[in-house]
Motif scaffolding. Structure first.
Motif, PDB file in Angstrom:
ATOM      1  N   SER A 116       0.854  -1.190   0.000  1.00 24.74           N
ATOM      2  CA  SER A 116       0.000   0.000   0.000  1.00 24.74           C
ATOM      3  C   SER A 116       0.891   1.242   0.000  1.00 24.74           C
ATOM      4  N   SER A 117       0.320   2.360  -0.387  1.00 25.93           N
ATOM      5  CA  SER A 117       1.105   3.596  -0.447  1.00 25.93           C
ATOM      6  C   SER A 117       1.627   3.981   0.940  1.00 25.93           C
ATOM      7  N   LEU A 118       0.861   3.709   1.992  1.00 25.97           N
ATOM      8  CA  LEU A 118       1.307   4.002   3.350  1.00 25.97           C
ATOM      9  C   LEU A 118       2.562   3.210   3.690  1.00 25.97           C
ATOM     10  N   HIS A 119       2.553   1.922   3.400  1.00 28.18           N
ATOM     11  CA  HIS A 119       3.719   1.084   3.706  1.00 28.18           C
ATOM     12  C   HIS A 119       4.912   1.442   2.823  1.00 28.18           C
ATOM     13  N   ARG A 120       4.680   1.753   1.564  1.00 34.98           N
ATOM     14  CA  ARG A 120       5.784   2.178   0.687  1.00 34.98           C
ATOM     15  C   ARG A 120       6.427   3.447   1.236  1.00 34.98           C
ATOM     16  N   ARG A 121       5.609   4.392   1.672  1.00 32.04           N
ATOM     17  CA  ARG A 121       6.126   5.657   2.207  1.00 32.04           C
ATOM     18  C   ARG A 121       6.937   5.411   3.481  1.00 32.04           C
ATOM     19  N   ARG A 122       6.412   4.568   4.374  1.00 28.99           N
ATOM     20  CA  ARG A 122       7.132   4.274   5.626  1.00 28.99           C
ATOM     21  C   ARG A 122       8.474   3.610   5.354  1.00 28.99           C
ATOM     22  N   ILE A 123       8.482   2.644   4.443  1.00 35.72           N
ATOM     23  CA  ILE A 123       9.727   1.939   4.126  1.00 35.72           C
ATOM     24  C   ILE A 123      10.719   2.876   3.454  1.00 35.72           C
ATOM     25  N   SER A 124      10.256   3.708   2.529  1.00 36.70           N
ATOM     26  CA  SER A 124      11.149   4.667   1.861  1.00 36.70           C
ATOM     27  C   SER A 124      11.770   5.629   2.857  1.00 36.70           C
TER      28      SER A 124
ATOM     29  N   PHE B 134      16.135  -4.962   8.456  1.00 37.61           N
ATOM     30  CA  PHE B 134      15.621  -3.818   9.186  1.00 37.61           C
ATOM     31  C   PHE B 134      14.166  -4.101   9.498  1.00 37.61           C
ATOM     32  N   ARG B 135      13.708  -3.656  10.644  1.00 39.48           N
ATOM     33  CA  ARG B 135      12.308  -3.783  11.021  1.00 39.48           C
ATOM     34  C   ARG B 135      11.628  -2.461  10.710  1.00 39.48           C
ATOM     35  N   VAL B 136      10.556  -2.506   9.916  1.00 39.41           N
ATOM     36  CA  VAL B 136       9.763  -1.322   9.604  1.00 39.41           C
ATOM     37  C   VAL B 136       8.307  -1.716   9.838  1.00 39.41           C
ATOM     38  N   GLY B 137       7.824  -1.468  11.045  1.00 38.14           N
ATOM     39  CA  GLY B 137       6.461  -1.869  11.395  1.00 38.14           C
ATOM     40  C   GLY B 137       6.323  -3.375  11.317  1.00 38.14           C
ATOM     41  N   ASP B 138       5.307  -3.838  10.582  1.00 34.80           N
ATOM     42  CA  ASP B 138       5.072  -5.272  10.427  1.00 34.80           C
ATOM     43  C   ASP B 138       5.883  -5.874   9.290  1.00 34.80           C
ATOM     44  N   TYR B 139       6.736  -5.084   8.667  1.00 35.76           N
ATOM     45  CA  TYR B 139       7.519  -5.556   7.530  1.00 35.76           C
ATOM     46  C   TYR B 139       8.985  -5.688   7.897  1.00 35.76           C
ATOM     47  N   ARG B 140       9.663  -6.580   7.185  1.00 37.88           N
ATOM     48  CA  ARG B 140      11.099  -6.758   7.332  1.00 37.88           C
ATOM     49  C   ARG B 140      11.736  -6.473   5.981  1.00 37.88           C
ATOM     50  N   VAL B 141      12.731  -5.599   5.989  1.00 38.87           N
ATOM     51  CA  VAL B 141      13.482  -5.264   4.787  1.00 38.87           C
ATOM     52  C   VAL B 141      14.788  -6.034   4.876  1.00 38.87           C
ATOM     53  N   ILE B 142      14.966  -7.001   4.001  1.00 38.69           N
ATOM     54  CA  ILE B 142      16.129  -7.881   4.028  1.00 38.69           C
ATOM     55  C   ILE B 142      17.132  -7.374   2.998  1.00 38.69           C
ATOM     56  N   PHE B 143      18.405  -7.266   3.415  1.00 40.08           N
ATOM     57  CA  PHE B 143      19.413  -6.661   2.545  1.00 40.08           C
ATOM     58  C   PHE B 143      20.794  -7.240   2.787  1.00 40.08           C
ATOM     59  N   GLU B 144      21.676  -6.971   1.832  1.00 40.68           N
ATOM     60  CA  GLU B 144      23.100  -7.281   1.935  1.00 40.68           C
ATOM     61  C   GLU B 144      23.867  -5.982   1.761  1.00 40.68           C
ATOM     62  N   VAL B 145      25.073  -5.938   2.288  1.00 42.40           N
ATOM     63  CA  VAL B 145      25.931  -4.773   2.115  1.00 42.40           C
ATOM     64  C   VAL B 145      27.080  -5.154   1.190  1.00 42.40           C
ATOM     65  N   LEU B 146      27.164  -4.473   0.055  1.00 42.04           N
ATOM     66  CA  LEU B 146      28.238  -4.692  -0.904  1.00 42.04           C
ATOM     67  C   LEU B 146      28.743  -3.346  -1.394  1.00 42.04           C
ATOM     68  N   HIS B 147      30.024  -3.081  -1.201  1.00 43.86           N
ATOM     69  CA  HIS B 147      30.661  -1.865  -1.722  1.00 43.86           C
ATOM     70  C   HIS B 147      29.915  -0.589  -1.324  1.00 43.86           C
ATOM     71  N   ASP B 148      29.681  -0.394  -0.044  1.00 40.45           N
ATOM     72  CA  ASP B 148      28.995   0.789   0.473  1.00 40.45           C
ATOM     73  C   ASP B 148      27.604   0.991  -0.104  1.00 40.45           C
ATOM     74  N   THR B 149      26.932  -0.103  -0.416  1.00 36.15           N
ATOM     75  CA  THR B 149      25.556  -0.048  -0.923  1.00 36.15           C
ATOM     76  C   THR B 149      24.720  -1.078  -0.178  1.00 36.15           C
ATOM     77  N   LEU B 150      23.533  -0.673   0.240  1.00 33.93           N
ATOM     78  CA  LEU B 150      22.579  -1.601   0.828  1.00 33.93           C
ATOM     79  C   LEU B 150      21.742  -2.178  -0.316  1.00 33.93           C
ATOM     80  N   TRP B 151      21.924  -3.432  -0.626  1.00 30.91           N
ATOM     81  CA  TRP B 151      21.183  -4.102  -1.696  1.00 30.91           C
ATOM     82  C   TRP B 151      19.972  -4.772  -1.066  1.00 30.91           C
ATOM     83  N   VAL B 152      18.805  -4.194  -1.252  1.00 31.54           N
ATOM     84  CA  VAL B 152      17.571  -4.744  -0.691  1.00 31.54           C
ATOM     85  C   VAL B 152      17.152  -5.932  -1.540  1.00 31.54           C
ATOM     86  N   THR B 153      17.102  -7.109  -0.914  1.00 30.39           N
ATOM     87  CA  THR B 153      16.782  -8.332  -1.653  1.00 30.39           C
ATOM     88  C   THR B 153      15.338  -8.769  -1.469  1.00 30.39           C
ATOM     89  N   ALA B 154      14.685  -8.345  -0.378  1.00 29.58           N
ATOM     90  CA  ALA B 154      13.298  -8.755  -0.135  1.00 29.58           C
ATOM     91  C   ALA B 154      12.626  -7.806   0.846  1.00 29.58           C
TER      92      ALA B 154
END
Length: 81
Positions: free
Chosen positions: A17-25, A52-72
């Motif tokens: 939803s737009s609310l969740h997209r805004r919160r995650i961004s 990262f925990r963002v409300g009821d969502y989890r943002v899963i990522f890897e760190v490569l070369h000073d970049t957070l690569w969001v995978t899920a």
């Protein structure tokens, strides 16, 4: 540091939803602006990924070369299956 969504994460993000997209961004901009964003993250067991925990969502990522690569981006109840 910057963050980039993989195609899979981009699809998952667009389905929210737009609310969740805004919160995650907002949270991702905050985390990426920190000198050490990993201090806000939890390491995933048996993996080189973090989350990262963002409300009821989890943002899963890897760190490569000073970049957070969001995978899920998943709901909490689906993230650890």
């Amino acid at each position: 540091m910057k963050y980039i969504f993989t195609p899979t994460a981009e699809d998952q993000f667009e389905r929210l939803s737009s609310l969740h997209r805004r919160r995650i961004s907002t949270k991702m901009r905050f985390y990426a602006a920190q000198p050490d964003p990993l201090k806000f993250a939890e390491s995933l067991t048996g993996s080189s990924e973090y989350r990262f925990r963002v409300g009821d969502y989890r943002v899963i990522f890897e760190v490569l070369h000073d970049t957070l690569w969001v995978t899920a981006i998943k709901r909490r109840d689906e993230a650890y299956r």
